[in-house]
Motif scaffolding. Structure first.
Motif, PDB file in Angstrom:
ATOM      1  N   ARG A 111       0.847  -1.193   0.000  1.00 56.05           N
ATOM      2  CA  ARG A 111       0.000   0.000   0.000  1.00 56.05           C
ATOM      3  C   ARG A 111       0.879   1.238   0.000  1.00 56.05           C
ATOM      4  O   ARG A 111       2.082   1.168   0.289  1.00 56.05           O
ATOM      5  CB  ARG A 111      -0.926   0.030   1.221  1.00 56.05           C
ATOM      6  CG  ARG A 111      -0.202   0.032   2.562  1.00 56.05           C
ATOM      7  CD  ARG A 111      -1.146   0.210   3.737  1.00 56.05           C
ATOM      8  NE  ARG A 111      -0.445   0.101   5.003  1.00 56.05           N
ATOM      9  CZ  ARG A 111      -0.923   0.505   6.186  1.00 56.05           C
ATOM     10  NH1 ARG A 111      -2.124   1.045   6.248  1.00 56.05           N
ATOM     11  NH2 ARG A 111      -0.224   0.369   7.299  1.00 56.05           N
ATOM     12  N   VAL A 112       0.263   2.368  -0.356  1.00 56.17           N
ATOM     13  CA  VAL A 112       0.887   3.683  -0.229  1.00 56.17           C
ATOM     14  C   VAL A 112       0.152   4.410   0.882  1.00 56.17           C
ATOM     15  O   VAL A 112      -1.078   4.386   0.943  1.00 56.17           O
ATOM     16  CB  VAL A 112       0.799   4.481  -1.542  1.00 56.17           C
ATOM     17  CG1 VAL A 112       1.294   5.909  -1.347  1.00 56.17           C
ATOM     18  CG2 VAL A 112       1.623   3.798  -2.631  1.00 56.17           C
ATOM     19  N   LEU A 113       0.878   5.052   1.773  1.00 58.23           N
ATOM     20  CA  LEU A 113       0.235   5.758   2.874  1.00 58.23           C
ATOM     21  C   LEU A 113       0.974   7.044   3.193  1.00 58.23           C
ATOM     22  O   LEU A 113       2.118   7.240   2.784  1.00 58.23           O
ATOM     23  CB  LEU A 113       0.132   4.880   4.116  1.00 58.23           C
ATOM     24  CG  LEU A 113       1.421   4.430   4.815  1.00 58.23           C
ATOM     25  CD1 LEU A 113       1.104   3.978   6.242  1.00 58.23           C
ATOM     26  CD2 LEU A 113       2.092   3.283   4.083  1.00 58.23           C
ATOM     27  N   GLU A 158       4.595   0.936   1.586  1.00 54.10           N
ATOM     28  CA  GLU A 158       4.730  -0.218   2.472  1.00 54.10           C
ATOM     29  C   GLU A 158       4.786  -1.462   1.595  1.00 54.10           C
ATOM     30  O   GLU A 158       3.929  -1.647   0.727  1.00 54.10           O
ATOM     31  CB  GLU A 158       3.565  -0.302   3.449  1.00 54.10           C
ATOM     32  CG  GLU A 158       3.716  -1.458   4.438  1.00 54.10           C
ATOM     33  CD  GLU A 158       2.637  -1.471   5.500  1.00 54.10           C
ATOM     34  OE1 GLU A 158       2.971  -1.599   6.685  1.00 54.10           O
ATOM     35  OE2 GLU A 158       1.455  -1.349   5.126  1.00 54.10           O
ATOM     36  N   ALA A 159       5.804  -2.287   1.801  1.00 53.58           N
ATOM     37  CA  ALA A 159       6.010  -3.434   0.921  1.00 53.58           C
ATOM     38  C   ALA A 159       6.730  -4.545   1.662  1.00 53.58           C
ATOM     39  O   ALA A 159       7.390  -4.320   2.693  1.00 53.58           O
ATOM     40  CB  ALA A 159       6.828  -3.016  -0.307  1.00 53.58           C
ATOM     41  N   TRP A 160       6.616  -5.743   1.111  1.00 51.68           N
ATOM     42  CA  TRP A 160       7.421  -6.857   1.584  1.00 51.68           C
ATOM     43  C   TRP A 160       8.778  -6.756   0.908  1.00 51.68           C
ATOM     44  O   TRP A 160       8.879  -6.798  -0.315  1.00 51.68           O
ATOM     45  CB  TRP A 160       6.751  -8.183   1.240  1.00 51.68           C
ATOM     46  CG  TRP A 160       7.584  -9.367   1.631  1.00 51.68           C
ATOM     47  CD1 TRP A 160       8.422 -10.091   0.834  1.00 51.68           C
ATOM     48  CD2 TRP A 160       7.685  -9.949   2.938  1.00 51.68           C
ATOM     49  NE1 TRP A 160       9.033 -11.093   1.548  1.00 51.68           N
ATOM     50  CE2 TRP A 160       8.597 -11.033   2.842  1.00 51.68           C
ATOM     51  CE3 TRP A 160       7.093  -9.665   4.170  1.00 51.68           C
ATOM     52  CZ2 TRP A 160       8.915 -11.816   3.945  1.00 51.68           C
ATOM     53  CZ3 TRP A 160       7.420 -10.449   5.260  1.00 51.68           C
ATOM     54  CH2 TRP A 160       8.316 -11.509   5.151  1.00 51.68           C
ATOM     55  N   ALA A 195      11.008  -9.077   5.332  1.00 49.46           N
ATOM     56  CA  ALA A 195      10.108  -8.479   6.316  1.00 49.46           C
ATOM     57  C   ALA A 195       9.366  -7.310   5.658  1.00 49.46           C
ATOM     58  O   ALA A 195       9.761  -6.831   4.588  1.00 49.46           O
ATOM     59  CB  ALA A 195      10.874  -7.988   7.543  1.00 49.46           C
ATOM     60  N   VAL A 196       8.296  -6.862   6.309  1.00 53.47           N
ATOM     61  CA  VAL A 196       7.569  -5.680   5.843  1.00 53.47           C
ATOM     62  C   VAL A 196       8.380  -4.444   6.186  1.00 53.47           C
ATOM     63  O   VAL A 196       8.884  -4.306   7.308  1.00 53.47           O
ATOM     64  CB  VAL A 196       6.174  -5.607   6.504  1.00 53.47           C
ATOM     65  CG1 VAL A 196       5.465  -4.309   6.126  1.00 53.47           C
ATOM     66  CG2 VAL A 196       5.329  -6.806   6.090  1.00 53.47           C
ATOM     67  N   ARG A 197       8.525  -3.543   5.231  1.00 49.99           N
ATOM     68  CA  ARG A 197       9.274  -2.312   5.436  1.00 49.99           C
ATOM     69  C   ARG A 197       8.501  -1.126   4.872  1.00 49.99           C
ATOM     70  O   ARG A 197       7.714  -1.262   3.929  1.00 49.99           O
ATOM     71  CB  ARG A 197      10.645  -2.379   4.745  1.00 49.99           C
ATOM     72  CG  ARG A 197      11.609  -3.374   5.370  1.00 49.99           C
ATOM     73  CD  ARG A 197      12.091  -2.870   6.723  1.00 49.99           C
ATOM     74  NE  ARG A 197      13.121  -3.716   7.291  1.00 49.99           N
ATOM     75  CZ  ARG A 197      12.875  -4.691   8.154  1.00 49.99           C
ATOM     76  NH1 ARG A 197      11.620  -4.936   8.538  1.00 49.99           N
ATOM     77  NH2 ARG A 197      13.861  -5.428   8.641  1.00 49.99           N
TER      78      ARG A 197
END
Length: 324
Positions: free
Chosen positions: A180-182, A191-193, A199-201
């Motif tokens: 997603r973009v936030l 936000e991406a894997w 890990a999520v970063r």
């Protein structure tokens, strides 16, 4: 759009609407808001319990309505137009610009009109500790990055990119699966894997470079959880040290580019901040680059290391000049 999402804008609009039309018939008001009279009465009952903190009799909205008409007799301050600070206005503009190109947005034209109105209002506002209209507006390069990221999200594609990590002062190549973009604290993030970190970063859009949307599909693992940013982005770690710094006017950008705490205005454009760090060599390099625009109040060993590094640099320069 859900019923709750429909109701909130209606509740916010009801009080100024009714103030301008005292004694209006409930059926007429319901028709204007395109709801049933039953729903409008429920909205009025909810507004009756809203108002300023304290919630005493003099703090709540007071509405007089009978079977046919309704009048607001006390507005609890809601007749005043909403006033945004410069920071709020610029954060809202960034969020709206990110939203306008988001897949599934119902009325992008309405968002663009809102952006134009806020830009005009922000440009006419008086400064209140921030520079209105000069703050968080995205650079052209960041806009291109955001558009590419949103295209990847819409197409369900992975991304390869070069990313600058400020805390380590390094650029790394990464392949990520967008989630997603936030907007957090007025800045855009992807936000991406991250396949490199497994890990999520969260990746700041203005620190992404050489971005390429890949042909392969994005595939975050099912256990990849979205980051909780409700309390802000930065999370202090127990192993981090804390530096207390005084920033001269030309170094104030540090407080906007890096996470800082305990921000204190000292006058004449100077700022005292607390800044967490894990790598002493990294913060020494950062502070050396600022020259005389920063001074270290704490910890003493950081100030000693900074002086030693600066003296060593001067010695090397003197030797080079003597040899040439």
């Amino acid at each position: 759009m859900t019923a709750a999402q429909d109701r909130l804008p209606r509740l916010l609009a009801l009080v100024p609407y009714l103030i301008a039309r005292p004694g209006i018939r409930i059926e007429e008001a319901a028709a204007d808001f395109e709801v049933t009279t039953k729903q409008l009465r429920k909205d009025l009952e909810l507004l009756w319990m809203c108002g300023l903190p304290g919630y005493g009799p003099g703090d709540l909205i007071d509405i007089s309505f009978d079977e046919d008409t309704v009048t607001v007799t006390f507005d609890a301050g809601m007749r005043r137009p909403l006033r945004l600070t410069g920071a709020e206005a610029t954060a809202l503009l960034v969020a709206l610009r990110a939203l306008v190109d988001t897949p599934g947005v119902v009325d992008a034209d309405a968002i663009r009109r809102a952006v134009a109105k806020i830009e005009v209002a922000a440009g006419q506002a008086q400064p209140a500790g921030v520079a209105v209209g000069l703050g968080v507006r995205e650079a052209a390069e960041t806009v291109k990055v955001r558009e590419s990221v949103q295209a990847a999200l819409q197409a369900g594609r992975a991304i390869r990119m070069a990313y600058y990590t400020a805390s380590k002062d390094e650029v790394t190549e990464r392949t990520v699966d967008p989630m997603r973009v936030l907007i957090v604290e007025g800045r855009g993030y992807l936000e991406a894997w991250c396949r490199r970190a497994e890990a999520v970063r969260l990746f700041r859009l203005d620190r992404i470079d050489e971005l390429a949307v890949l042909d392969e599909p994005a595939a975050p693992p099912p256990y990849a959880e979205p980051t909780d940013v409700s309390a802000g982005l930065f999370r202090a770690a127990p192993d981090q040290s804390v530096a207390r710094l005084v920033l001269e006017p030309d170094a104030r950008w540090i407080s906007e580019y890096y996470p800082v705490e305990d921000v204190e205005e000292l006058g004449a454009g100077r700022l005292r901040v607390s800044m967490r760090y894990s790598d002493t060599s990294w913060i020494v390099r950062l502070l050396l680059g600022l020259g005389g625009e920063v001074s270290v109040e704490e910890p003493p060993h950081l100030a000693d290391e900074l002086r030693a590094q600066a003296a060593a640099a001067v010695t090397r320069i003197d030797r080079y000049l003597a040899a040439t």
